[in-house]
Scaffold this motif. Structure first.
Motif, PDB file in Angstrom:
ATOM      1  N   GLY A  74     133.081 -49.080 -28.999  1.00 29.27           N
ATOM      2  CA  GLY A  74     132.859 -47.636 -28.954  1.00 29.27           C
ATOM      3  C   GLY A  74     131.616 -47.232 -28.196  1.00 29.27           C
ATOM      4  N   HIS A  75     130.783 -48.217 -27.819  1.00 33.37           N
ATOM      5  CA  HIS A  75     129.591 -47.896 -27.037  1.00 33.37           C
ATOM      6  C   HIS A  75     129.910 -47.895 -25.548  1.00 33.37           C
ATOM      7  N   GLY A  76     129.058 -47.210 -24.807  1.00 33.97           N
ATOM      8  CA  GLY A  76     129.295 -47.048 -23.375  1.00 33.97           C
ATOM      9  C   GLY A  76     129.101 -48.340 -22.611  1.00 33.97           C
ATOM     10  N   ASN A  77     129.411 -48.314 -21.341  1.00 31.81           N
ATOM     11  CA  ASN A  77     129.209 -49.474 -20.486  1.00 31.81           C
ATOM     12  C   ASN A  77     127.727 -49.691 -20.224  1.00 31.81           C
ATOM     13  N   THR A  78     127.392 -50.927 -19.866  1.00 30.58           N
ATOM     14  CA  THR A  78     125.995 -51.266 -19.625  1.00 30.58           C
ATOM     15  C   THR A  78     125.391 -50.445 -18.491  1.00 30.58           C
ATOM     16  N   TRP A  79     126.190 -50.148 -17.488  1.00 33.28           N
ATOM     17  CA  TRP A  79     125.652 -49.413 -16.333  1.00 33.28           C
ATOM     18  C   TRP A  79     125.174 -48.019 -16.715  1.00 33.28           C
ATOM     19  N   LEU A  80     125.670 -47.478 -17.852  1.00 33.00           N
ATOM     20  CA  LEU A  80     125.223 -46.152 -18.279  1.00 33.00           C
ATOM     21  C   LEU A  80     123.744 -46.143 -18.670  1.00 33.00           C
ATOM     22  N   LEU A  81     123.193 -47.333 -18.946  1.00 34.42           N
ATOM     23  CA  LEU A  81     121.759 -47.411 -19.243  1.00 34.42           C
ATOM     24  C   LEU A  81     120.918 -46.947 -18.053  1.00 34.42           C
ATOM     25  N   LEU A  82     121.480 -47.080 -16.855  1.00 32.33           N
ATOM     26  CA  LEU A  82     120.755 -46.633 -15.657  1.00 32.33           C
ATOM     27  C   LEU A  82     120.493 -45.138 -15.701  1.00 32.33           C
ATOM     28  N   ILE A  83     121.419 -44.387 -16.337  1.00 33.25           N
ATOM     29  CA  ILE A  83     121.223 -42.938 -16.482  1.00 33.25           C
ATOM     30  C   ILE A  83     119.985 -42.661 -17.321  1.00 33.25           C
ATOM     31  N   LEU A  84     119.832 -43.450 -18.412  1.00 32.98           N
ATOM     32  CA  LEU A  84     118.670 -43.292 -19.288  1.00 32.98           C
ATOM     33  C   LEU A  84     117.371 -43.567 -18.538  1.00 32.98           C
ATOM     34  N   PHE A  85     117.339 -44.663 -17.768  1.00 37.71           N
ATOM     35  CA  PHE A  85     116.124 -45.008 -17.037  1.00 37.71           C
ATOM     36  C   PHE A  85     115.843 -44.019 -15.908  1.00 37.71           C
ATOM     37  N   ALA A  86     116.905 -43.518 -15.271  1.00 42.80           N
ATOM     38  CA  ALA A  86     116.728 -42.498 -14.222  1.00 42.80           C
ATOM     39  C   ALA A  86     116.138 -41.229 -14.817  1.00 42.80           C
ATOM     40  N   ALA A  87     116.617 -40.840 -16.006  1.00 50.32           N
ATOM     41  CA  ALA A  87     116.070 -39.669 -16.687  1.00 50.32           C
ATOM     42  C   ALA A  87     114.598 -39.889 -17.028  1.00 50.32           C
ATOM     43  N   GLY A  88     114.277 -41.121 -17.438  1.00 48.76           N
ATOM     44  CA  GLY A  88     112.887 -41.441 -17.746  1.00 48.76           C
ATOM     45  C   GLY A  88     111.980 -41.303 -16.535  1.00 48.76           C
ATOM     46  N   VAL A  89     112.452 -41.791 -15.376  1.00 45.34           N
ATOM     47  CA  VAL A  89     111.675 -41.673 -14.132  1.00 45.34           C
ATOM     48  C   VAL A  89     111.461 -40.208 -13.769  1.00 45.34           C
ATOM     49  N   LEU A 140     115.722 -47.575 -28.165  1.00 41.73           N
ATOM     50  CA  LEU A 140     115.419 -47.792 -26.746  1.00 41.73           C
ATOM     51  C   LEU A 140     114.867 -46.512 -26.139  1.00 41.73           C
ATOM     52  N   GLY A 141     115.474 -45.369 -26.490  1.00 41.86           N
ATOM     53  CA  GLY A 141     114.974 -44.082 -26.007  1.00 41.86           C
ATOM     54  C   GLY A 141     113.567 -43.822 -26.490  1.00 41.86           C
ATOM     55  N   ALA A 142     113.299 -44.160 -27.762  1.00 50.56           N
ATOM     56  CA  ALA A 142     111.959 -43.962 -28.320  1.00 50.56           C
ATOM     57  C   ALA A 142     110.939 -44.858 -27.625  1.00 50.56           C
ATOM     58  N   PHE A 143     111.328 -46.111 -27.394  1.00 50.16           N
ATOM     59  CA  PHE A 143     110.443 -47.058 -26.717  1.00 50.16           C
ATOM     60  C   PHE A 143     110.143 -46.585 -25.294  1.00 50.16           C
ATOM     61  N   LEU A 144     111.168 -46.108 -24.600  1.00 46.67           N
ATOM     62  CA  LEU A 144     110.990 -45.601 -23.239  1.00 46.67           C
ATOM     63  C   LEU A 144     110.073 -44.386 -23.229  1.00 46.67           C
ATOM     64  N   ALA A 145     110.185 -43.524 -24.247  1.00 46.81           N
ATOM     65  CA  ALA A 145     109.293 -42.360 -24.351  1.00 46.81           C
ATOM     66  C   ALA A 145     107.839 -42.814 -24.482  1.00 46.81           C
ATOM     67  N   GLY A 146     107.593 -43.864 -25.288  1.00 49.99           N
ATOM     68  CA  GLY A 146     106.246 -44.396 -25.429  1.00 49.99           C
ATOM     69  C   GLY A 146     105.705 -44.966 -24.132  1.00 49.99           C
ATOM     70  N   VAL A 147     106.566 -45.670 -23.394  1.00 50.63           N
ATOM     71  CA  VAL A 147     106.169 -46.229 -22.094  1.00 50.63           C
ATOM     72  C   VAL A 147     105.779 -45.112 -21.126  1.00 50.63           C
TER      73      VAL A 147
END
Length: 619
Positions: A190-205, A255-262
């Motif tokens: 039920g979880h998304g594909n691994t490549w969708l994580l790139l969206i999260l990191f792009a949003a972080g940038v 992961l989102g919380a950790f990325l926010a801290g970074v």
């Protein structure tokens, strides 16, 4: 009735969280990390003890928020200035050149990960666990929450060996957190594909560049005080946005919380904001999370299965071997005791093991008993590894340490001060632009001056200025002083002192926790004090019996009253600054860690007292 029960459970948990640090202090148990003690308190009031607490909506929500905030603060702890290059490497006592911190740390973590992978397949082969990927993450992770305070206590944060240990922990934290997110996206239905994580990191940038653009705007600084506190609001908004996006793309919310801290760490927040976030996290949400970890941990069920009982010592041995063998690479530069001590400290695991075990249990990759076993092993490592590190690490590495002071700009103020400091507990270095031959000869005969091309950021980055514990900036251009002082603070220098004459510029640099001195203000204050209190000025300016400040860092003297203080000499305690409090000392006054002691006496005895209190030789 149900609502009443939930409030009672919450009351018990919050009370335990409140009492834990008090009990640690009262019974002198400072060797136990507070978070570990909170888990132990949870064991006492939870399933393994009196079973006083039952998880409900209140506690479940607060526990989740505590975990999210813990991951955020873990990301915030990462100091990216440690990755900077171009640092001058010194010659070690064995004649070898210091290693490149980033390169050696990367190789060590690579070795840890490969070794962890091999051990994981052994555990799978032995039938302890079915998933080698999850076991690899559990073995290879390292707890920043244990490593950072241990290095600080040993005064090793600014040393090369300290930076190597820290960098290995940072790389392990980053790598395992990202791999844990990939693990979830691959194995959980039920979880998304691994490549969708790139969206999260792009949003972080994208959010990073937005934050960088608006961070120093005047309206933002105006809204950062009073009841508005726009900086704090922005941080919490960032956390919620990235946590929500993380769940949307099929990753774990942590992961989102950790990325926010970074991201917040990359934006170099002022220390006041970091202190507020630490206070809120470690003062409320995070203790609830750790107490609840203990509450839900049923130790007795672990003892009912011989297989899990056997796993505890085997996993402890595996964790030690996975760190000690790769860390042995440092034997090329350092002695055996230093290398082994470093390996033990890097064995400490906690937050990410709890995260991996919790996620693995939820995904039904591991059982509840296995999850409890992994958490119990993590708690054990967090208790004994810092103690072994303190025992093994060579005492002279910390005991003989001097405070490094860099002066930018050689003039009639910095030259004599650097010369006076050199004979004490400090190692001052003067940096000045290239001088003509006659000036150079005069300077060489009296002072140690390192010449640099100019005061540009590029020239200073090639020196060891940013590796100093104190940087004093006193060039002829106060705008340049302000810019250089902010750069030094952003590069991780603990104390930065700048010469600023303009009140407007002074206010702007003070917001970055930079200390300021001014020739005009100093002269005015000195003249007034000379008129009003000539005897006080005599004490301040007398080289033999002046006023000195000492920071109390030696745990051996914590809680000791001045009446029982064993130190002999002509020292008089004048004042003690404890946080925001100013204390007039008397015989029954007890010393506490981080106290700032104002003393007077001969410099010989003051230097001896500084070595005893600031540089803990028993750590």
């Amino acid at each position: 009735m149900e609502q009443h029960v939930s409030v009672i459970s919450l009351l018990v948990v919050v009370t335990m969280a409140f009492l834990t640090p008090i009990l640690l202090h009262r019974f002198k148990l400072n060797f136990i990390p507070v978070v570990v003690a909170e888990i132990i308190m949870g064991l006492i009031i939870g399933k393994s003890g009196f079973n006083l607490v039952h998880e409900d909506m209140w506690l479940s929500t607060l526990k989740t928020l505590g975990f999210i905030f813990l991951m955020f603060l873990s990301g915030l702890e990462i100091d990216f200035t440690a990755f900077s290059k171009g640092k001058v490497r010194e010659i070690l006592p064995n004649g070898r050149k210091e290693p490149n911190s980033f390169v050696i740390s990367s190789f060590i973590f690579l070795g840890i990960f490969i070794f962890s992978l091999g051990l994981s397949f052994l555990f799978v082969w032995a039938g302890f666990i079915d998933n080698a990927f999850l076991m690899t993450l559990i073995i290879s992770t390292i707890s920043l929450g244990v490593v950072v305070p241990t290095l600080k206590e040993a005064h090793l944060m600014k040393t090369v060996i300290g930076q190597i240990i820290l960098l290995v922990a940072v790389i392990a934290d980053l790598a395992t957190m990202i791999l844990l997110a990939i693990f979830v996206s691959i194995y959980e239905a039920g979880h998304g594909n691994t490549w969708l994580l790139l969206i999260l990191f792009a949003a972080g940038v994208g959010l990073y560049f937005i934050g960088k653009r608006f961070k120093n705007r005047n309206f933002v600084q105006a809204l950062s005080t009073g009841t508005v506190q726009i900086g704090t609001r922005a941080v919490f908004t960032l956390i919620i946005v990235l946590v929500g996006l993380s769940e949307t793309v099929g990753a774990e919310n942590i992961l989102g919380a950790f990325l926010a801290g970074v991201l917040v760490s990359l934006l170099s927040p002022n220390q006041e904001l970091v202190h507020k976030l630490d206070s809120f996290g470690y003062g409320f949400l995070i203790p609830i999370f750790f107490v609840m970890v203990g509450v839900n941990l049923d130790v007795w069920s672990l003892f009912s299965e011989k297989k899990l009982l056997l796993l505890i010592p085997l996993l402890l041995i595996g964790l030690l071997l996975s760190k000690l063998i790769p860390v042995y690479l440092m034997k090329f530069w350092y002695d055996t005791k230093t290398v082994i001590a470093s390996g033990f400290l890097l064995t400490s695991t906690l937050s990410l093991v709890i995260a991996a075990a919790t996620i693995g249990e939820r995904m039904e990759v591991i059982s509840e008993q296995m999850s409890g076993t992994l958490i119990l092993v993590a708690v054990i490592t967090s208790i004994f590894t810092p103690m072994v590190f303190k025992k093994l690490f060579p005492k002279e590495a910390a005991g003989g340490k001097k405070v490094s002071v860099a002066f930018l700009g050689a003039n009639q103020v910095t030259l004599p001060v650097s010369r006076e400091l050199k004979s004490g507990l400090y190692t001052p270095v003067l940096y000045h632009t290239i001088m003509d031959k006659s000036d150079r000869q005069i300077a060489d005969s009296l002072f140690d001056i390192e010449e640099i091309e100019d005061y540009s950021m590029e020239s200073i980055a090639k020196t060891k200025v940013y590796q100093s514990e104190v940087v004093v900036i006193s060039t002829g251009d106060e705008e340049q002083n302000a810019a250089l002082s902010i750069a030094a603070k952003e590069n991780g220098v603990p104390r930065v002192i700048a010469r600023i004459e303009s009140p407007e510029i002074e206010q702007s640099v003070r917001e970055h926790n930079i200390e300021v001195f001014s020739a005009f203000l100093s002269t005015k204050a000195l003249l007034r004090a000379l008129i009003e209190s000539p005897s006080v000025i005599n004490i301040l300016t007398n080289q033999e019996t002046g006023l000195y400040e000492i920071k109390m860092m030696n745990e051996q003297f914590e809680g000791m009253s001045l009446r029982r203080f064993p130190f002999t000499g002509d020292i008089i305690f004048v004042r003690i600054f404890r946080g925001k409090d100013s204390i007039v000392p008397h015989g029954d006054t007890e010393l506490q860690l981080a106290d700032h002691l104002i003393v007077t006496g001969s410099k010989e005895y003051v230097d001896e007292l500084k070595r005893e209190l600031e540089f803990c030789e028993t750590c």
